[in-house]
Design a protein around this motif. Structure first.
Motif, PDB file in Angstrom:
ATOM      1  N   LYS A   7      30.951 -12.696  55.022  1.00 25.41           N
ATOM      2  CA  LYS A   7      29.804 -12.072  54.854  1.00 25.41           C
ATOM      3  C   LYS A   7      28.858 -12.829  54.002  1.00 25.41           C
ATOM      4  CE  LYS A   7      26.832  -8.893  55.630  1.00 25.41           C
ATOM      5  NZ  LYS A   7      25.998  -8.103  54.586  1.00 25.41           N
ATOM      6  N   ARG A   8      29.588 -13.893  53.271  1.00 25.54           N
ATOM      7  CA  ARG A   8      28.973 -14.748  52.164  1.00 25.54           C
ATOM      8  C   ARG A   8      29.680 -16.308  52.615  1.00 25.54           C
ATOM      9  NH1 ARG A   8      27.306 -12.723  47.106  1.00 25.54           N
ATOM     10  NH2 ARG A   8      28.158 -14.664  46.188  1.00 25.54           N
ATOM     11  N   ILE A   9      28.776 -16.984  52.333  1.00 23.56           N
ATOM     12  CA  ILE A   9      29.458 -18.583  52.571  1.00 23.56           C
ATOM     13  C   ILE A   9      30.317 -18.889  51.576  1.00 23.56           C
ATOM     14  CG2 ILE A   9      27.723 -20.060  51.197  1.00 23.56           C
ATOM     15  CD1 ILE A   9      27.951 -21.856  53.796  1.00 23.56           C
TER      16      ILE A   9
ATOM     17  N   PHE B 114      24.941 -13.554  54.811  1.00 18.27           N
ATOM     18  CA  PHE B 114      24.574 -13.270  56.420  1.00 18.27           C
ATOM     19  C   PHE B 114      24.431 -11.654  56.426  1.00 18.27           C
ATOM     20  CE2 PHE B 114      27.541 -16.632  56.025  1.00 18.27           C
ATOM     21  CZ  PHE B 114      26.746 -17.974  56.359  1.00 18.27           C
ATOM     22  N   ASP B 115      23.666 -11.528  57.263  1.00 17.42           N
ATOM     23  CA  ASP B 115      23.075 -10.225  57.868  1.00 17.42           C
ATOM     24  C   ASP B 115      24.423  -9.485  58.096  1.00 17.42           C
ATOM     25  OD1 ASP B 115      20.550 -10.901  57.161  1.00 17.42           O
ATOM     26  OD2 ASP B 115      19.825 -11.529  58.963  1.00 17.42           O
ATOM     27  N   SER B 116      25.252  -9.902  58.932  1.00 20.63           N
ATOM     28  CA  SER B 116      26.461  -9.300  59.348  1.00 20.63           C
ATOM     29  C   SER B 116      27.640 -10.490  59.446  1.00 20.63           C
ATOM     30  CB  SER B 116      26.418  -9.049  60.907  1.00 20.63           C
ATOM     31  OG  SER B 116      25.986 -10.069  61.751  1.00 20.63           O
ATOM     32  N   PRO B 117      28.910  -9.843  59.154  1.00 14.89           N
ATOM     33  CA  PRO B 117      29.989 -10.788  58.981  1.00 14.89           C
ATOM     34  C   PRO B 117      29.956 -11.755  60.270  1.00 14.89           C
ATOM     35  CG  PRO B 117      30.573  -8.663  58.584  1.00 14.89           C
ATOM     36  CD  PRO B 117      29.277  -8.420  59.131  1.00 14.89           C
ATOM     37  N   VAL B 118      30.314 -13.161  59.869  1.00 12.34           N
ATOM     38  CA  VAL B 118      30.677 -14.177  60.864  1.00 12.34           C
ATOM     39  C   VAL B 118      32.084 -14.604  60.761  1.00 12.34           C
ATOM     40  CG1 VAL B 118      29.787 -16.600  61.084  1.00 12.34           C
ATOM     41  CG2 VAL B 118      28.164 -14.889  59.851  1.00 12.34           C
ATOM     42  N   GLU B 119      32.376 -14.869  61.821  1.00 11.88           N
ATOM     43  CA  GLU B 119      33.913 -15.534  61.890  1.00 11.88           C
ATOM     44  C   GLU B 119      33.828 -16.862  61.192  1.00 11.88           C
ATOM     45  OE1 GLU B 119      35.631 -15.623  65.788  1.00 11.88           O
ATOM     46  OE2 GLU B 119      35.588 -13.678  66.083  1.00 11.88           O
ATOM     47  N   GLU B 120      34.842 -17.170  60.310  1.00 14.46           N
ATOM     48  CA  GLU B 120      35.230 -18.292  59.598  1.00 14.46           C
ATOM     49  C   GLU B 120      35.098 -19.523  60.558  1.00 14.46           C
ATOM     50  OE1 GLU B 120      38.683 -18.142  57.586  1.00 14.46           O
ATOM     51  OE2 GLU B 120      37.814 -18.995  55.646  1.00 14.46           O
ATOM     52  N   ARG B 176      21.736 -21.800  63.989  1.00 14.40           N
ATOM     53  CA  ARG B 176      22.656 -22.350  64.733  1.00 14.40           C
ATOM     54  C   ARG B 176      23.796 -21.198  64.944  1.00 14.40           C
ATOM     55  NH1 ARG B 176      23.348 -28.730  63.390  1.00 14.40           N
ATOM     56  NH2 ARG B 176      20.968 -29.001  63.751  1.00 14.40           N
ATOM     57  N   LEU B 177      23.843 -20.381  64.144  1.00 11.54           N
ATOM     58  CA  LEU B 177      24.879 -19.086  64.360  1.00 11.54           C
ATOM     59  C   LEU B 177      24.139 -18.090  65.266  1.00 11.54           C
ATOM     60  CD1 LEU B 177      26.026 -18.605  60.470  1.00 11.54           C
ATOM     61  CD2 LEU B 177      27.349 -19.275  62.480  1.00 11.54           C
TER      62      LEU B 177
END
Lengths: 179, 182
Positions: A7-9, B114-120, B176-177
């Motif tokens: 969720k966070r960088i 991020f607003d919602s979880p992002v894949e690593e 980009r995401l």
């Protein structure tokens, strides 16, 4: 990489282990550094005679290298002369050194031609490796200037020169495969 | 703010031994820190081979510079500084001066949420696709938790430039995401 979601960088993994163990090459460089630190520093006034001696020792060392590297006739005689350390031995070692330099110069020309055919990234990578070897040799020679009789440094010089010749030959003989 | 260094105390004895020429102690320091240094170099260079070369060079430089290391400082930060320097030296180009912007005071924040979880994996690809200057600031501040001042010092740029680069990185990254990176 995993498919973990973040969720966070700053949740990204900070530790990414290298694909191979990088320690052996670092350890080798450390050993060279330790050998050089073991050499006592000399006063500036002693530089010129020390450099002269260093040049002689370097010639002997490179002469031995030629004997090992070229593997042609006269190797035993060269080794004997080198061990005796006499003037005649030095002259022959110098001749061998000239032969070594000639071969190395030729090899460098061929290596440059090979480098010219490589991609910029590959060329930079190979060039950096060769430059590292050259720098190591220069550092060892500088250390020998301070302690010409140091057998460990002499051995290091010979093995480093051999390593450089092997690397140059490998680059010259490489096709388009990874070096 | 996450501190970039959490193993300083553990390192002190090893550093002292390494300073006295104990290569085994230095190897333990290497084992302790190599993952983080490699992660940093890999994200900055985007090239596994170049990253490996930079890691080797950085540790060799660190060994040689150990006598100048001040025990009160963070070993990890010191090591990262050497690693960043090594990457920058390797680039050799003028790109370090990329996009100079006056100090934008409102860009202090280094965390990116991020607003919602992002894949690593997707996030790493998006970081990799960023322009060099923006990527450097994002990696040091966003991923490794350095303050702007420290990151700017490591990168040899002004603090304001670092803030602006991070701001730029944040915008590009989100864009980009949303677009699926490539």
């Amino acid at each position: 990489m995993t498919t973990r979601r973040v969720k966070r960088i700053d949740e990204l993994a900070r530790d990414i282990p290298p694909a191979r163990d990088l320690w052996p090459a670092i350890a080798q460089a450390i050993q060279v550094d330790l050998s050089m630190k073991a050499v006592p520093a000399r006063r500036r006034v002693g530089w010129m005679p020390a450099l002269g001696l260093a040049a002689s020792v370097a010639l002997v060392a490179l002469g031995v290298l030629i004997g090992r590297y070229v593997g042609t006739q006269g190797t035993d005689q060269l080794a004997n002369n080198t061990q005796q350390g006499g003037e005649a031995g030095m002259v022959k070692a110098s001749l061998r050194d000239a032969e070594y330099r000639k071969q190395r110069d030729q090899l460098l020309v061929e290596v440059q031609a090979r480098l010219d055919t490589m991609s910029p990234a590959e060329r930079e990578k190979v060039g950096a490796s060769l430059a590292t070897l050259k720098r190591s040799i220069q550092e060892i020679e500088a250390a020998l200037g301070r302690d010409p009789a140091n057998a460990l440094l002499q051995d290091l010089l010979v093995s480093s020169c051999q390593e450089e010749m092997r690397a140059l030959t490998a680059v010259r003989d490489s096709g388009h495969q990874e070096i | 703010m996450t501190k970039p260094d959490t193993v300083v105390n553990f390192d002190v004895a090893l550093i002292e031994r390494a300073r006295r020429g104990d290569s085994n102690a230095f190897e333990r320091l290497y084992r302790e820190h190599v993952g983080r240094v490699h992660g940093l170099c890999l994200r900055m260079t985007r090239d596994p081979d170049a990253a490996a070369d930079c890691v080797q060079d950085a540790f060799i430089k660190a060994w040689k510079a150990l006598p100048r290391f001040e025990a009160r400082a963070s070993f990890s930060t010191w090591l990262h500084r050497i690693a960043v320097n090594t990457v920058l030296e390797r680039r050799r180009g003028p790109s370090r001066a990329e996009v100079l912007v006056e100090d934008p005071g409102e860009y202090e924040e280094t965390t990116i949420v991020f607003d919602s979880p992002v894949e690593e994996e997707e996030l790493e690809a998006a970081i990799e696709s960023l322009p060099q200057g923006a990527r450097d600031a994002l990696v040091l501040c966003g991923v490794y938790g350095y303050e702007h001042q420290e990151a700017a010092s490591m990168l040899g740029i002004a603090v304001g430039t670092c803030k602006a680069q991070l701001h730029r990185a944040r915008g590009l990254l989100k864009d980009r995401l949303e677009r699926g990176v490539r």
